[in-house]
Design an enzyme around this catalytic site. Structure first.
Site, PDB file in Angstrom:
ATOM      1  CG  HIS A 118      57.613  41.673  10.166  1.00 28.49           C
ATOM      2  ND1 HIS A 118      58.196  40.866  10.706  1.00 28.49           N
ATOM      3  CD2 HIS A 118      56.395  40.751  10.575  1.00 28.49           C
ATOM      4  CE1 HIS A 118      57.769  40.296  11.761  1.00 28.49           C
ATOM      5  NE2 HIS A 118      56.222  39.994  11.253  1.00 28.49           N
ATOM      6  CG  ASP A 195      60.475  41.770   4.598  1.00 28.04           C
ATOM      7  OD1 ASP A 195      59.589  40.931   3.930  1.00 28.04           O
ATOM      8  OD2 ASP A 195      60.025  41.967   5.769  1.00 28.04           O
ATOM      9  CD  GLN A 198      52.437  39.482   4.341  1.00 28.16           C
ATOM     10  OE1 GLN A 198      51.776  38.123   3.409  1.00 28.16           O
ATOM     11  NE2 GLN A 198      52.850  38.214   5.272  1.00 28.16           N
ATOM     12  CE  LYS A 221      55.109  35.176   6.715  1.00 28.41           C
ATOM     13  NZ  LYS A 221      54.441  35.775   7.673  1.00 28.41           N
ATOM     14  CB  CYS A 358      55.678  41.303  13.834  1.00 22.37           C
ATOM     15  SG  CYS A 358      55.782  39.889  14.119  1.00 22.37           S
TER      16      CYS A 358
END
Ligand code: PMP
Length: 400
Positions: A118, A195, A198, A221, A358
């Protein structure tokens, strides 16, 4: 499968859009909020609101206790060794920027990222590379959107000072073998940031098992409000690295001659934080726990497999990402622009995301400007998948 009645925990899902019951499949962008989270936010402002940490009065103590209890809940959820390793941020983006700002590199050093990242896990590293003379190095992916592990091994070297990797691709749902890749980068002494933006709504996260130095995610999220997120970092690193923003709370002692800094996590939390957000994030993680992350994962995997199967029947469709994708299903239909498709199925009550997600470099890798992406949450049902498939089939036929 999880019971369809879970939908009623989320007031917004009772809404109609264009006179149709809302089918919300844009969860990778942001999730909807259950009543437990909305109640936690409201209760905070109705019964607890005060600034934290320095007050002696009743509400100041109650707000401080609730804020720090939230930190404990979050630390437990991600299996952190200590809640001192949990730094509140405004979201994943701020977490990556914080880390990229406090690390210093020299010319010739390398920052390794992947094609799947991203922009939030690209641009801050690019900025660090620009100001330090370091080089940004990118792991390629194959036609299925899976990272090339041979290339990764070959790209690792003594020069690799930072390795920043997404756990799950928000664009394609690809799940990276983060544990193994972290271990490989660690052999070269790289600082590793994962990261987990998600991953947090779909997978069990155990930061001790992962072996990374930093991990970031956003609350929104995972059924919590926007404006709150977490940077987890190994305590010894947080202690040894320089502070980030200066201000109140991050200090031990200030004189005009100089300042001594507070211990982590407060060292990285200058200013009045998003107190209600932290409390609501803890409520969201408690909600997830009450259902069970494994049950959520199983449920969502059934939904995504059913969606992939139903959409595959559409002539000219291409599904992106591997078949063991998690969370997000990206697709394109020959001769149909993703924006037109998204607009048309919205009129049928189905909310998906269209565009580059993104991830412009990933889109460029595939020679496309974007995809249509359906993404899934614990409250989605097989009926939602049927609505998606029916709407996409109808729209594709109309647009071709
Ligand atoms: N990383 C990934 C993989 C994401 O999906 C997102 C949000 N789409 C981010 C980082 C950035 O999250 P936020 O905008 O909440 O900071």
């Amino acid at each position: 499968m999880l019971p369809a009645s879970l939908k009623s925990d989320f007031p917004i899902l009772g809404k109609s859009v264009n006179d149709r019951p809302l089918v919300y499949l844009d969860n990778a962008a942001t999730s909807q909020k259950p009543r437990a989270v909305l109640d936690a936010s409201r209760h905070y402002y109705e019964a607890v609101n005060s600034n934290i940490h320095r007050g002696t009065h009743f509400l100041a103590r109650a707000a401080t206790a609730a804020h720090e209890a939230a930190r404990e809940t979050i630390a437990t959820h991600i299996h952190a060794a200590s809640s001192d390793e949990v730094i509140f941020t405004s979201g994943a983006t701020e977490g990556v920027n914080l880390v990229s700002d406090i690390l210093s590199l020299s010319a010739g050093d390398e920052i390794l990222i992947s094609t799947l990242e991203h922009h939030a896990n690209i641009v801050p590293w690019q900025m660090l590379a620009q100001r330090s003379g370091a080089k940004l190095v990118v792991i390629p992916c194959d036609e299925n959107g899976v990272l090339d592990q041979n290339a990764f091994t070959n790209l690792l070297s003594e020069k690799t000072k930072i390795f920043a990797l997404t756990w799950i691709s928000n664009a394609f749902g690809t799940v990276n073998p983060v544990r193994e890749m972290t271990a490989a980068a660690k052999k070269y002494g790289a600082i590793v940031l994962i990261d987990a933006a998600q991953a947090i709504p779909h997978l069990n996260i155990d930061v001790r098992d992962l072996g990374a130095d930093f991990l970031v995610f956003s609350g929104h999220k995972v059924y919590a409000p926007t404006g709150i997120g977490v940077l987890w970092g190994k305590l010894d690193l947080l202690k040894s690295l320089p502070p980030w923003k200066g201000g109140g709370e991050m200090i031990k002692q200030v004189t005009f001659e100089g300042t001594t800094y507070n211990d982590p996590p407060f060292k990285y939390e200058a200013g009045t934080p998003n107190i209600e957000g932290a409390i609501a994030l803890a409520a969201a993680l408690e909600y997830v726990k009450s259902i069970g992350i494994d049950a959520i994962h199983d449920h969502e995997q059934k939904l995504i497999a059913a969606a992939a199967e139903a959409l595959s029947e559409i002539p000219g469709i291409r599904l992106y990402g591997p078949s063991d994708r998690i969370g997000a299903l990206s697709f394109a239909i020959e001769g149909v622009h993703h924006y037109d498709l998204g607009t048309l199925i919205d009129q049928m009550g189905v909310a998906v995301r269209t565009g580059h997600h993104c991830c412009q470099p990933l889109m460029s890798r595939f020679g496309i400007t974007g995809t249509t992406r359906a993404s899934f949450a614990l409250y989605n049902t097989m009926e939602d998948i049927e609505s998606l498939a029916t709407a996409v089939k109808k729209a594709a036929a109309m647009l071709r």
